[in-house]
Design a protein around this motif. Sequence first.
Motif, PDB file in Angstrom:
ATOM      1  N   ARG A 115       1.146   1.759  -9.054  1.00 15.91           N
ATOM      2  CA  ARG A 115       1.186   1.455 -10.490  1.00 15.91           C
ATOM      3  C   ARG A 115       1.942   0.141 -10.694  1.00 15.91           C
ATOM      4  O   ARG A 115       2.831  -0.206  -9.908  1.00 15.91           O
TER       5      ARG A 115
ATOM      6  N   LYS B  10      -5.840  -5.349  -5.936  1.00 16.57           N
ATOM      7  CA  LYS B  10      -7.109  -4.640  -5.735  1.00 16.57           C
ATOM      8  C   LYS B  10      -7.780  -5.153  -4.450  1.00 16.57           C
ATOM      9  O   LYS B  10      -8.275  -4.369  -3.642  1.00 16.57           O
TER      10      LYS B  10
ATOM     11  N   GLY C 294      -6.492  -3.503  -1.522  1.00 18.47           N
ATOM     12  CA  GLY C 294      -6.553  -2.045  -1.510  1.00 18.47           C
ATOM     13  C   GLY C 294      -5.245  -1.375  -1.894  1.00 18.47           C
ATOM     14  O   GLY C 294      -4.894  -0.312  -1.375  1.00 18.47           O
ATOM     15  N   VAL C 295      -4.518  -2.001  -2.805  1.00 21.55           N
ATOM     16  CA  VAL C 295      -3.226  -1.447  -3.248  1.00 21.55           C
ATOM     17  C   VAL C 295      -3.466  -0.626  -4.513  1.00 21.55           C
ATOM     18  O   VAL C 295      -4.037  -1.134  -5.488  1.00 21.55           O
ATOM     19  N   SER C 296      -3.006   0.631  -4.499  1.00 20.49           N
ATOM     20  CA  SER C 296      -3.271   1.458  -5.684  1.00 20.49           C
ATOM     21  C   SER C 296      -1.992   1.797  -6.446  1.00 20.49           C
ATOM     22  O   SER C 296      -2.004   2.628  -7.354  1.00 20.49           O
TER      23      SER C 296
ATOM     24  N   ARG D 214       0.831  -1.222   0.000  1.00 16.99           N
ATOM     25  CA  ARG D 214       0.000   0.000   0.000  1.00 16.99           C
ATOM     26  C   ARG D 214       0.857   1.261   0.000  1.00 16.99           C
ATOM     27  O   ARG D 214       0.404   2.326  -0.398  1.00 16.99           O
TER      28      ARG D 214
ATOM     29  N   ALA E 212      -3.115  -7.918 -10.678  1.00 13.72           N
ATOM     30  CA  ALA E 212      -4.035  -6.784 -10.465  1.00 13.72           C
ATOM     31  C   ALA E 212      -5.201  -7.128  -9.517  1.00 13.72           C
ATOM     32  O   ALA E 212      -5.469  -6.364  -8.582  1.00 13.72           O
TER      33      ALA E 212
END
Length: 281
Positions: free
Chosen positions: A55, A48, A51-53, A30, A44
């Motif tokens: 790139r 998701k 909760g990892v955003s 995170r 991906a």
Amino acid sequence: MTEESPALYVVPTPLGNLADMTPRAVDTLRRVAWVACEDTRHSAPLLKHFGVSARLLAAHEHNEEAAAQQVVGLLNEGESVALVCDAGTPAISDPGARLAARARAAGHRVIPLPGPCAAVTALSASGLAEPRFLFYGFLPAKARQREDALRELSDLRHALVFYEAPHRVVETVGALRAVFGIERTLVLARELTKLFETIHVCPLGEAPAWLEADANRQRGEFVLIVSGALPSADDGEGERVLKLLLDDGLSVRQAAKLAHAITGAAKNALYDRALRLRESP
Ligand code: SAM
């Protein structure tokens, strides 16, 4: 992770059970700006879910050098990067070694997180008593090369740990039996941490029949562990015990059986040795 110097974090991910993701792994993913992964489409959904955003950038076996340069570039700009593979620990029969080497060579910290790894998970439940193991990973796919590789390992007393895919497991178990003999123990650890997890332990001689008995037993992902080489029947201890037992009037069969229980040497080899001793003591 802007307040600290940038680092490459090596982050294990679950083998199948999402509950095996560690809090530290989630926290690290995170906080980094970028995640390097084997297959972005595969990772991906996992990222998701947690909760990892960050790139994503692709780092697989065919582009590892270019990916390593990209990762070093990001680290040089002050961005931390996490490395994950499809499942388990990066760089264990997976890409990652080059990324770690290039990042370190460029003067950056490489920080490993402990976590899931199929080999260690299988070993922990194997029940094998060997104090040492050798992790081999995938054997060569071609029969001749596979046999050569196995012959090189056959005298080691270490437990031997292999990875195998479902479409080759029958062939590989056949090769293990052919090279290592029927008496050494095989641990088949299949679908670890998943719904159909199976850990079957048997003598190598019985393993092909066990696999053939049910097609479901050949499905999924496998760790195969073979117990270490048995002491030789020809070493001093095996021969000394056999002589004592034969001198005491035991039959060849009884002497071999007892000598096996006492020394741990292979029963067949002890039997052959006892026959030879009886013929020419
Ligand atoms: N890096 C991974 C690790 O830390 O274990 C290994 C990756 S390697 C490409 C994939 C192989 O690991 C599979 O073919 C299988 O041999 C083993 N493996 C992965 N997940 C497994 C599971 N859930 N059960 C048994 N073996 C597994």
